[in-house]
Scaffold this motif. Structure first.
Motif, short mmCIF file in Angstrom:
data_model
loop_
_atom_site.label_atom_id
_atom_site.label_comp_id
_atom_site.label_asym_id
_atom_site.label_seq_id
_atom_site.Cartn_x
_atom_site.Cartn_y
_atom_site.Cartn_z
N HIS A 152 0.84 -1.20 0.00
CA HIS A 152 0.00 0.00 0.00
C HIS A 152 0.88 1.25 0.00
CE1 HIS A 152 -3.63 -2.34 1.14
NE2 HIS A 152 -2.79 -3.04 1.89
N SER A 166 3.82 -0.21 -5.05
CA SER A 166 3.22 -1.11 -4.05
C SER A 166 3.35 -2.57 -4.48
CB SER A 166 1.75 -0.74 -3.82
OG SER A 166 0.95 -1.01 -4.96
N ARG A 192 -1.82 -2.65 -4.02
CA ARG A 192 -3.08 -1.91 -3.99
C ARG A 192 -2.89 -0.41 -4.22
NH1 ARG A 192 -6.28 -6.07 -4.93
NH2 ARG A 192 -6.49 -7.53 -3.19
N ASN A 210 -0.41 4.98 5.89
CA ASN A 210 -0.90 4.37 4.66
C ASN A 210 0.21 3.67 3.87
OD1 ASN A 210 -3.53 5.21 5.13
ND2 ASN A 210 -3.24 7.18 4.10
#
Length: 221
Positions: A152, A166, A192, A210
């Protein structure tokens, strides 16, 4: 039909109870172990299957009870295995910033970007490799699972670049697991990009959360 409706209602409520965790720690709520929660969920699902698969339509109560007993046994075994695997992971991983969350039906290992990679790099740092080897040993100790490695990013930069980064990062982590002896047939690596944030990208702290790689360990039996 009445027995089926009762079994279905019981399954819904008990499965919901078994899935309840502390949002901060991932620990089960209500003072119940994963073994107990697995037994409850398995009993509920087994009761539904026993009632709905009744062959003669005359003994739904008996079939639901049999299903509940078998389901409880299977659920308790699965819950106990995840409990033990999560505990073993906690003991073997040295970096306190790595999170291990037991969701009841699978384990989630969250590795922040900061301990894995340099900026814009997909090369895993030396210290992080040691923890990934510990994860690999754990996976080999508990071989009946499939492993999803998911990369991510935050939303800085172009979507296509973030997706590619990612994916490369997920593949790097998966490559270390397989190099450490985990059967490659168990491991899938997926990127993702920025599509699944867990915090706001409006702050530096949120963007840092994140940027991560998750290892999802899903029992196969």
């Amino acid at each position: 039909m009445t027995t089926r409706l009762i079994a279905l209602a019981a399954a819904t409520s008990l499965f919901g109870l078994a899935a309840c965790t502390d949002p901060n720690t991932g620990a089960p709520l209500g003072g119940m172990s994963r073994t107990q929660q697995g037994a409850l969920a398995g009993a509920a699902v087994g009761a539904v299957l026993g009632a709905t698969r009744d062959s003669d339509n005359n003994n739904e109560g008996r079939d639901a009870a049999r299903g509940a007993i078998l389901g409880a046994a299977a659920g308790a075994v699965a819950g106990n295995i995840l409990d033990r695997q999560a505990q073993s992971l906690q003991q073997s991983i040295s970096n306190p910033n790595i999170q291990i969350i037991n969701h009841g039906s699978y384990l989630q290992v969250i590795l922040p970007e900061g301990i894995l990679f340099a900026t814009d790099s997909a090369a895993v740092s030396g210290p992080a490799q040691n923890d990934l080897y510990a994860v690999a040993r754990n996976l080999n100790q508990y071989p009946n699972s499939r492993v999803e490695v998911v990369g991510h990013t935050d939303d800085t930069g172009r979507d296509a670049y973030n997706m590619d980064l990612s994916q490369r990062r997920a593949q790097s982590v998966a490559g270390i697991l397989t190099a450490a002896g985990v059967n490659a047939g168990r491991v899938v690596a997926t990127g993702r990009g920025e599509s699944q944030p867990i915090a706001s990208n409006a702050t530096a702290e949120g963007r840092a959360q994140n940027r991560r790689v998750e290892i999802l360990i899903r029992p196969t039996q």
